[in-house]
Design a protein around this motif. Structure first.
Motif, PDB file in Angstrom:
ATOM      1  N   VAL A  21       4.024   0.457  -0.838  1.00 28.64           N
ATOM      2  CA  VAL A  21       5.372   0.613  -1.394  1.00 28.64           C
ATOM      3  C   VAL A  21       5.870   2.052  -1.339  1.00 28.64           C
ATOM      4  N   ARG A  38      14.837   3.219  -7.985  1.00 21.30           N
ATOM      5  CA  ARG A  38      13.739   2.243  -7.902  1.00 21.30           C
ATOM      6  C   ARG A  38      12.501   2.865  -7.265  1.00 21.30           C
ATOM      7  N   PHE A  62       8.597  -3.190  -7.038  1.00 22.93           N
ATOM      8  CA  PHE A  62       8.494  -3.742  -5.684  1.00 22.93           C
ATOM      9  C   PHE A  62       7.306  -4.689  -5.579  1.00 22.93           C
ATOM     10  N   SER A 100       9.007   3.343  -9.189  1.00 25.85           N
ATOM     11  CA  SER A 100       7.789   2.850  -8.566  1.00 25.85           C
ATOM     12  C   SER A 100       6.749   3.958  -8.449  1.00 25.85           C
ATOM     13  N   VAL A 152       9.836  -3.745   2.727  1.00 24.88           N
ATOM     14  CA  VAL A 152       9.784  -3.521   1.287  1.00 24.88           C
ATOM     15  C   VAL A 152      10.898  -2.598   0.812  1.00 24.88           C
ATOM     16  N   LEU A 153      11.124  -1.519   1.529  1.00 22.78           N
ATOM     17  CA  LEU A 153      12.095  -0.513   1.086  1.00 22.78           C
ATOM     18  C   LEU A 153      13.388  -0.549   1.887  1.00 22.78           C
TER      19      LEU A 153
END
Length: 530
Positions: free
Chosen positions: A464, A337, A522, A341, A40-41
């Protein structure tokens, strides 16, 4: 902390050629090819060394696959969900009967006490999970909760009851921060949707609380302050004793059955490469699964151990220094980001923290008022309906888990949008209830749909967040939720929660939640947590 523009360490570039290229590796995706698209990251990391190692650990967890160990974690971690909702609802269930006996000046003080305990617990256990480790909190938080829950049942006055309810909530609320993190950090990528389905335990906790209330309160309760004594009002005490004993059994099972070792992703942030390999190879050997990870492969990515601590973003130079807290907070805003998030997640928890108590914590009052209008005013029917409503809440996360695993529902974000909007529809419709059957039916529908959103948000949050700062971010998120629970107690003091006004407010809040869910940057579907 390292800047985002720092180049990838040379040894990581060299390590690409060392990755196995067999058929099994092809199925999993090679480390080099999938680094930029599998996690994801992966494109957000400010620490290339830790990012590369995290990716290798994810590949290894996928290689081992789902085992009976994960099944145990699903059940024993689910206890945390059940206990959180159990402790939260006990105070709302027994508050009226306890107030008859103690005649306090602030009847909503018990609600505030429980939410204060959950707030402090979420922050304490969340931050300690990133500093000390997941294992300590996992093993002891439920034990703390159970002991004080049992003691709360013997409280001689309102203040003492609030104190021990607060301390019990401190253990139960903080424990919830760890349940998703521990399970997630062992879970293969293809099974991450189980994090959402695990929230079904939340509904089970609500059901248990409702069943205890149904069993004790109609039979062992007084009817007013004037007639209430210790001897004719023991029902609320029995609820505390029973719930505390159940939580104690759960805490013992967590320690004796699972015998948790520290999670590999936490150990990775600590620079303990040898222990990471030891944990994963131990699981693979026990269940006869393949495991290609070695210490040499991890160390080929860059510095390890004590030498690496000063160069990674997981900790300060000394994790016992005050700067350690700042490192974990700053890690949640390492890039634009990630920062966006984190902010939207916290805002979502703040919104649901107001909407959920207004509906669920004060639901007994609303049920009582609607029952009086629809002919269901007996205490027996009130608590029977309460138990039925909570049964329906169990299945919301089950549907949410299925939706999260399907591309047709736009992953986690789409599931949250659907859950929020459908809940909003039932909230508005609920104000038109005129019969007992409608009252029960709409409450069941709201409980089911509300938990679609809530269960997915619980799972999405740790998925996330960066692994090294997951406990802190999750703890603060749930902390915002608890703050609004305290606010709701104050609101209930000056407003009539037995009217339909809270229903309209909740409906409006869910519209905002749906909009925020759509703005999350995300999407974990098809990717693995970092």
């Amino acid at each position: 902390m390292e800047s985002k523009s720092e180049p990838v360490p040379p040894r990581y570039e060299e390590s690409k050629s060392a990755f196995p290229q067999n058929n099994e590796d092809a199925e999993l995706g090679s480390d080099a090819d999938s680094l930029q698209k599998g996690d994801v990251l992966s494109l957000e990391s400010v620490d290339p060394v830790l990012n590369a190692k995290m990716h290798m650990v994810n590949n290894t967890i996928d290689e081992i696959g789902f085992t009976p160990y994960h099944g145990k974690l699903f059940i024993l971690n689910g206890f945390g969900y059940a206990v959180d909702s159990l402790i939260l609802l006990i105070q709302s269930i027994i508050a009226q009967q306890a107030s008859y006996e103690f005649n306090p000046s602030w009847t909503k003080g018990l609600t505030a006490a429980v939410y204060v305990g959950m707030l402090v617990g979420a922050l304490f256990w969340g931050l300690s999970a990133d500093i000390i480790g997941r294992k300590f909190a996992f093993n002891f938080s439920l034990m703390v909760c159970s002991i004080f829950a049992i003691i709360a049942g013997a409280s001689p006055n309102w203040i003492v009851l609030g104190l021990f309810a607060c301390l019990s909530a401190f253990g139960g609320g903080g424990n919830l921060v760890l349940d998703t993190a521990v399970f997630l950090e062992y879970l293969p990528g293809k099974q991450q949707w189980l994090i959402t389905m695990m929230a079904a335990w939340w509904g089970l906790g609500q059901l248990i609380a409702g069943l205890f209330a149904w069993a004790y309160l109609p039979n062992f309760s007084c009817s007013s302050v004037a007639t209430c004594t210790y001897h004719n009002n023991k029902g609320w005490r029995y609820v505390w004793y029973s719930c505390g004993a159940l939580v104690f059994v759960m805490s013992v099972l967590r320690i004796t059955v699972i015998r948790l070792k520290e999670t590999p992703k936490f150990l990775l942030g600590e620079g303990k490469d040898e222990e990471v390999v030891e944990v994963l190879t131990g699981i693979a050997a026990k269940y006869n699964r393949p495991c290609s990870l070695t210490v040499e492969r991890l160390q080929a990515c860059g510095l390890s151990g004590a030498e690496r601590r000063a160069s990674v973003s997981a900790h300060a130079v000394s994790k016992w220094s005050p700067r350690e807290i700042w490192v974990h907070l700053a890690g949640l805003y390492a890039t634009k980001r990630i920062g966006l998030s984190t902010t939207l997640i916290w805002f979502s928890w703040l919104l649901i923290g107001l909407a959920y108590p207004l509906y669920n914590v004060y639901l007994p009052l609303y049920l009582e008022s609607r029952g009086a209008q629809t002919g269901d005013s007996s205490e027996y029917l009130t608590w029977r309906n309460y138990a039925i409503v909570n049964v329906c809440g169990i299945f919301g996360p089950v549907l949410a888990g299925i939706m999260c695993a399907s591309r047709w529902f736009w992953g986690r974000r789409g599931t949250m949008i659907f859950g929020a909007l459908i809940t909003m529809v039932f909230f508005f419709a609920f104000t038109q209830v005129r019969t007992g059957a409608q009252n029960l039916g709409f409450n069941c529908a709201i409980s089911f749909c509300l938990n679609i959103y809530y269960g997915t948000l619980y799972a999405y949050t740790p998925e996330v967040l960066p692994s090294a700062h997951r406990g802190t971010g999750n703890g603060i998120a749930i902390g915002f939720n608890r703050v609004m629970g305290i606010v709701s107690a104050i609101v209930a003091t000056f407003a009539n929660t037995a009217t339909s006004v809270p229903i309209y407010i909740c409906a409006a809040l869910y519209i905002v939640m749906a909009i925020v869910a759509g703005a999350f940057p995300f999407e974990p579907y098809g990717r693995r947590s970092s």
